[in-house]
Scaffold this motif. Structure first.
Motif, PDB file in Angstrom:
ATOM      1  N   GLU A  73       0.889  -1.212  -0.132  1.00 38.33           N
ATOM      2  CA  GLU A  73       0.034  -0.008  -0.077  1.00 38.33           C
ATOM      3  C   GLU A  73       0.984   1.158  -0.100  1.00 38.33           C
ATOM      4  O   GLU A  73       0.493   2.260  -0.709  1.00 38.33           O
ATOM      5  N   HIS A  95       2.122  -6.655  -6.567  1.00 37.46           N
ATOM      6  CA  HIS A  95       0.780  -7.060  -7.070  1.00 37.46           C
ATOM      7  C   HIS A  95       0.639  -8.358  -7.887  1.00 37.46           C
ATOM      8  O   HIS A  95      -0.100  -9.260  -7.862  1.00 37.46           O
ATOM      9  N   VAL A 128      -5.591  -7.936   1.671  1.00 39.94           N
ATOM     10  CA  VAL A 128      -6.744  -7.043   1.206  1.00 39.94           C
ATOM     11  C   VAL A 128      -6.489  -5.577   1.038  1.00 39.94           C
ATOM     12  O   VAL A 128      -7.050  -5.017   0.074  1.00 39.94           O
ATOM     13  N   LEU A 131      -4.458  -4.869  -2.043  1.00 40.55           N
ATOM     14  CA  LEU A 131      -5.361  -5.222  -3.293  1.00 40.55           C
ATOM     15  C   LEU A 131      -6.258  -3.882  -3.619  1.00 40.55           C
ATOM     16  O   LEU A 131      -6.559  -3.468  -4.659  1.00 40.55           O
ATOM     17  N   ALA A 132      -6.981  -3.553  -2.496  1.00 42.81           N
ATOM     18  CA  ALA A 132      -7.887  -2.606  -2.582  1.00 42.81           C
ATOM     19  C   ALA A 132      -7.134  -1.185  -2.834  1.00 42.81           C
ATOM     20  O   ALA A 132      -7.953  -0.513  -4.001  1.00 42.81           O
ATOM     21  N   GLY A 137     -10.287  -3.938  -6.461  1.00 39.38           N
ATOM     22  CA  GLY A 137     -11.269  -4.544  -5.424  1.00 39.38           C
ATOM     23  C   GLY A 137     -12.115  -5.649  -5.400  1.00 39.38           C
ATOM     24  O   GLY A 137     -12.220  -6.367  -4.297  1.00 39.38           O
ATOM     25  N   ALA A 140      -9.800  -8.016  -3.807  1.00 40.96           N
ATOM     26  CA  ALA A 140      -9.781  -7.811  -2.451  1.00 40.96           C
ATOM     27  C   ALA A 140     -10.838  -8.224  -1.656  1.00 40.96           C
ATOM     28  O   ALA A 140     -10.823  -9.320  -0.670  1.00 40.96           O
ATOM     29  N   GLN A 143     -10.738 -12.438  -1.835  1.00 38.11           N
ATOM     30  CA  GLN A 143      -9.694 -12.706  -0.645  1.00 38.11           C
ATOM     31  C   GLN A 143     -10.288 -12.875   0.575  1.00 38.11           C
ATOM     32  O   GLN A 143     -10.322 -13.740   1.366  1.00 38.11           O
ATOM     33  N   ALA A 190      -8.900  -1.308   4.729  1.00 40.41           N
ATOM     34  CA  ALA A 190      -9.149  -1.645   3.159  1.00 40.41           C
ATOM     35  C   ALA A 190     -10.549  -0.617   2.719  1.00 40.41           C
ATOM     36  O   ALA A 190     -10.810  -0.211   1.643  1.00 40.41           O
ATOM     37  N   LEU A 194     -12.365   1.070  -1.074  1.00 36.82           N
ATOM     38  CA  LEU A 194     -13.182   0.413  -1.836  1.00 36.82           C
ATOM     39  C   LEU A 194     -14.530   1.318  -1.986  1.00 36.82           C
ATOM     40  O   LEU A 194     -15.299   1.506  -1.113  1.00 36.82           O
TER      41      LEU A 194
END
Length: 318
Positions: A73, A95, A128, A131-132, A137, A140, A143, A190, A194
């Protein structure tokens, strides 16, 4: 809330102790919250310097499949803030590892370790939010759903620690406090990334878990190492993790204000257990997390919960 002097002591202890990749991710979050831009850049640059060829950031233990993503992140965010192509490439490699390289179940749910087909609650926090923040999203939420399907007890609402995919059974059925804390904190982190229904779904998971654990809070204001086993010792870090989740939701407006009051109460219970050196006492002790003691996670989560409380009080956005 911590005083400035205690906050500095807790941060100093976090910065001087040995840290694994996931601890580096938590430390990056602390530095980001505090506006320590120079220190954050130095930490992120070091994470990229130590990135494994397959994409795992700052990973000193190649058995760990997902923990390096706790830094993703901040590598990704700094890449965008600074327009830095090297950081952007590093975030893309991390990623790519999560999306294609890391070991996973048939439905795509990630395994926590290389060479072991186990799903751990810890992974929710590691992957999570990253990924977000990457704009991925759907991955995320997938998962979170894959981990939830294997680990969450539909009756109690608590999460087991580990699932063995090959056995089709729990590898560790205990409602480990830290594991549930990883879920609550990771999902809470997260939500900000999102939009729409995805954010609402993940926020609902945080609220459901907080509601499930609240009746298990002990008279001293803390939670146990195993949430539903009163014979296990209290763990201060678990209280900080849930405090962070509750205060983040209240500060960002996706949890009702009363969860902010809960988070403040949890935070106060942990603040009372900081020793003269700035160490958070009574946490599950690093490196094996098998006895009470101290850990980088406990240092970081107290600071993160304190920062979330200050955001809630001032109305400042993350």
């Amino acid at each position: 809330m911590l005083t400035d002097e205690v906050r500095e002591r807790v941060l100093c202890c976090l910065l001087v102790v040995q840290r694994h990749s996931w601890d580096q991710g938590l430390t990056a979050a602390v530095l980001d919250d505090s506006g320590a831009a120079v220190a954050l850049r130095a930490l992120v640059d070091d994470a990229v310097a130590r990135q494994l060829p397959d994409g795992r950031l700052a990973e000193l233990d190649p058995a760990c499949a997902v923990n390096g993503a706790a830094l993703g992140e901040f590598v990704d965010s700094l890449a965008h803030r600074l327009g830095d192509p090297a950081l952007a490439a590093a975030a893309a490699r991390q990623h790519g590892w999560l999306r294609a390289g890391a070991p996973r179940a048939a439905d795509g749910t990630l395994f926590h370790l290389v060479g072991s087909r186990q799903v751990w609650a810890d992974t929710v926090h590691m992957v999570v939010p990253f990924l977000a923040c990457r704009g991925d999203g759907a991955a995320a939420v997938a998962q979170l759903a894959g981990h939830r399907a294997r680990l969450r007890d539909p009756v109690s609402g608590l999460w087991a620690a580990r699932w063995d995919e090959d056995a089709g059974a729990f590898a560790d059925p205990r409602a480990w406090g830290t594991g549930n804390g990883w879920v609550a904190a990771g999902a809470a982190r997260a939500v900000r990334w999102l939009p729409g229904a995805a954010g609402t779904t993940v926020a609902g998971e945080v609220r459901a878990l907080l509601d499930a654990v609240l009746p298990l809070r002990r008279p001293d204001g803390l939670f146990g190492d195993v949430l539903d086993d009163p014979a296990t010792p209290a763990d201060t870090n678990v209280a900080s993790m849930f405090a962070f989740a509750a205060l983040t939701g209240a500060a960002e407006g996706w949890l009702p204000a009363r969860y902010g009051d809960l988070g403040e109460s949890l935070l106060a219970a942990v603040c009372d257990r900081v020793d003269e050196l700035g160490r958070v006492t009574g946490a599950s002790a690093a490196p094996h997390f098998d006895r009470p003691g101290h850990s980088p996670e406990a240092q970081a989560f107290l600071l993160l919960a304190d920062a979330a409380d200050r955001r809630r009080r001032t109305g400042r956005s993350p």
